[in-house]
Design a protein around this motif. Structure first.
Motif, short mmCIF file in Angstrom:
data_model
loop_
_atom_site.label_atom_id
_atom_site.label_comp_id
_atom_site.label_asym_id
_atom_site.label_seq_id
_atom_site.Cartn_x
_atom_site.Cartn_y
_atom_site.Cartn_z
N GLU A 29 58.82 58.40 53.66
CA GLU A 29 57.69 58.62 52.77
C GLU A 29 57.37 60.11 52.66
O GLU A 29 57.01 60.62 51.61
N ASP A 30 57.52 60.82 53.78
CA ASP A 30 57.27 62.25 53.82
C ASP A 30 58.24 62.98 52.89
O ASP A 30 57.84 63.87 52.12
N VAL A 31 59.51 62.62 52.95
CA VAL A 31 60.52 63.25 52.11
C VAL A 31 60.24 62.95 50.64
O VAL A 31 60.32 63.83 49.77
N ALA A 32 59.87 61.69 50.35
CA ALA A 32 59.57 61.30 48.97
C ALA A 32 58.38 62.07 48.43
O ALA A 32 58.37 62.49 47.26
N ALA A 33 57.35 62.25 49.26
CA ALA A 33 56.15 62.98 48.82
C ALA A 33 56.49 64.43 48.49
O ALA A 33 56.01 64.99 47.50
N ARG A 34 57.32 65.04 49.32
CA ARG A 34 57.71 66.43 49.07
C ARG A 34 58.52 66.54 47.79
O ARG A 34 58.42 67.52 47.05
N ALA A 35 59.34 65.50 47.52
CA ALA A 35 60.17 65.52 46.32
C ALA A 35 59.30 65.43 45.06
O ALA A 35 59.63 65.99 44.02
N ARG A 36 58.19 64.69 45.16
CA ARG A 36 57.31 64.52 44.00
C ARG A 36 56.40 65.72 43.78
O ARG A 36 55.93 65.94 42.67
N ALA A 37 56.13 66.46 44.82
CA ALA A 37 55.18 67.58 44.72
C ALA A 37 55.78 68.74 43.94
O ALA A 37 56.98 69.02 44.02
N VAL A 38 54.92 69.40 43.19
CA VAL A 38 55.32 70.60 42.45
C VAL A 38 54.56 71.78 43.08
O VAL A 38 53.33 71.80 43.09
N THR A 39 55.32 72.73 43.59
CA THR A 39 54.73 73.89 44.26
C THR A 39 54.94 75.14 43.43
O THR A 39 56.06 75.43 42.99
N GLU A 40 53.88 75.89 43.21
CA GLU A 40 53.96 77.17 42.52
C GLU A 40 53.41 78.25 43.44
O GLU A 40 52.43 78.04 44.14
N ARG A 41 54.07 79.39 43.44
CA ARG A 41 53.62 80.51 44.26
C ARG A 41 53.46 81.74 43.37
O ARG A 41 54.23 81.95 42.43
N PHE A 42 52.47 82.53 43.70
CA PHE A 42 52.27 83.78 42.97
C PHE A 42 51.86 84.85 43.98
O PHE A 42 50.90 84.66 44.74
N GLN A 43 52.57 85.94 44.00
CA GLN A 43 52.26 87.03 44.92
C GLN A 43 51.37 88.03 44.21
O GLN A 43 51.74 88.61 43.19
#
Length: 270
Positions: free
Chosen positions: A5-19
């Protein structure tokens, strides 16, 4: 959360980073927490609430972390920890209207243990940092310069995310969302809790956070506004618009704070 479930959740998440100079700004957006399963149980186990909102974006987070290790983030779990799990304040505030509004509400009437079923929270964010090396909070008379924020600037980064939402068993709405914009001059965050119990009450709790480049602190302002619907002098269509109705509500509470960075902090954007 199980490994799969942890792996699936990470796969669904969209992460954006801005420095942004020394600031690492991170936005994580994922799906609604499932109605049952290990993730739901793990989430609910950290709350005292007999019921949680229908839609929880448990993995959504908006985070600002300085290269020196301190910062602030906004997430659903910590926001819901601020909901009163033992008392129903609305019942007292608008007793008759409350009873009438809830007369046909099976969802609420099934709850034996009283709690704030509107999920009202005064969440102002979660501070990040090691003890003695993090942000310190103090009251201030300094205010966020709203006029300066109205000056047109290039938007370097923008985010708008939901943290939780509930339709209050078809009696209205309760929603918490986070918005952020980063400009060359700094960044601004608005965390807004909007609650409307149809024909009863409307409440808007706002947390505003503003950082200006070169300063050793951020300003944070929290306001709580509400009124019974019968007392709101505005057109009916305004009542469903948080941005508009907020201008017609009575200010009940205001907290202005300065979030001071550690003395050793460097904030050179070069």
């Amino acid at each position: 959360m199980s490994g799969g479930e942890d792996v699936a959740a990470r796969a669904r998440a969209v992460t954006e980073r801005f420095q942004f100079g020394p600031w690492d700004i991170v936005s994580v957006k994922s799906h609604i927490l499932k109605s049952e399963g290990p993730s739901r149980e793990r989430f609910e186990s950290q709350l005292e609430l007999p019921q949680v909102p229908e839609m929880i974006f448990a993995d959504n987070v908006l985070r600002m972390v300085h290269s020196d290790g301190y910062g602030i983030e906004f997430n659903a779990l910590d926001a819901l920890k601020g909901v009163d799990a033992h008392y129903d304040p609305l019942k007292v505030a608008v007793s008759q209207a409350w009873r009438e509004a809830r007369a046909d509400c099976e969802h609420i009437n099934d709850v034996v243990k009283p709690f704030d079923w509107t999920y009202t929270t005064d969440y102002k964010g979660t501070l990040i940092g090691k003890p003695g090396k993090g942000i310190t909070v103090s009251e201030t008379t300094e205010r966020i310069d709203i006029e300066k924020l109205k000056v047109r600037e290039k938007i370097l980064f923008y985010e708008d995310m939901l943290l939780f939402e509930d339709e209050l068993a078809d009696n209205g709405t309760s929603v918490l969302n986070a918005r952020m914009r980063v400009m060359p001059s700094g960044f601004f965050v608005l965390i807004r809790f909007f609650m409307r119990v149809d024909n009863v009450m409307i409440r808007v709790n706002d947390t505003r956070l503003h950082y200006e480049v070169g300063k050793k602190y951020m300003l944070r302002e929290f306001t709580s506004k509400d009124d019974q619907v019968k007392d709101i002098k505005a057109s009916p269509h305004v009542l469903t618009n948080p941005n508009e109705v907020a201008n017609h509500l009575t200010l009940r509470k205001e907290v202005c704070e300065k979030l001071l960075f550690p003395e050793t902090s460097s904030d050179d954007r070069s």
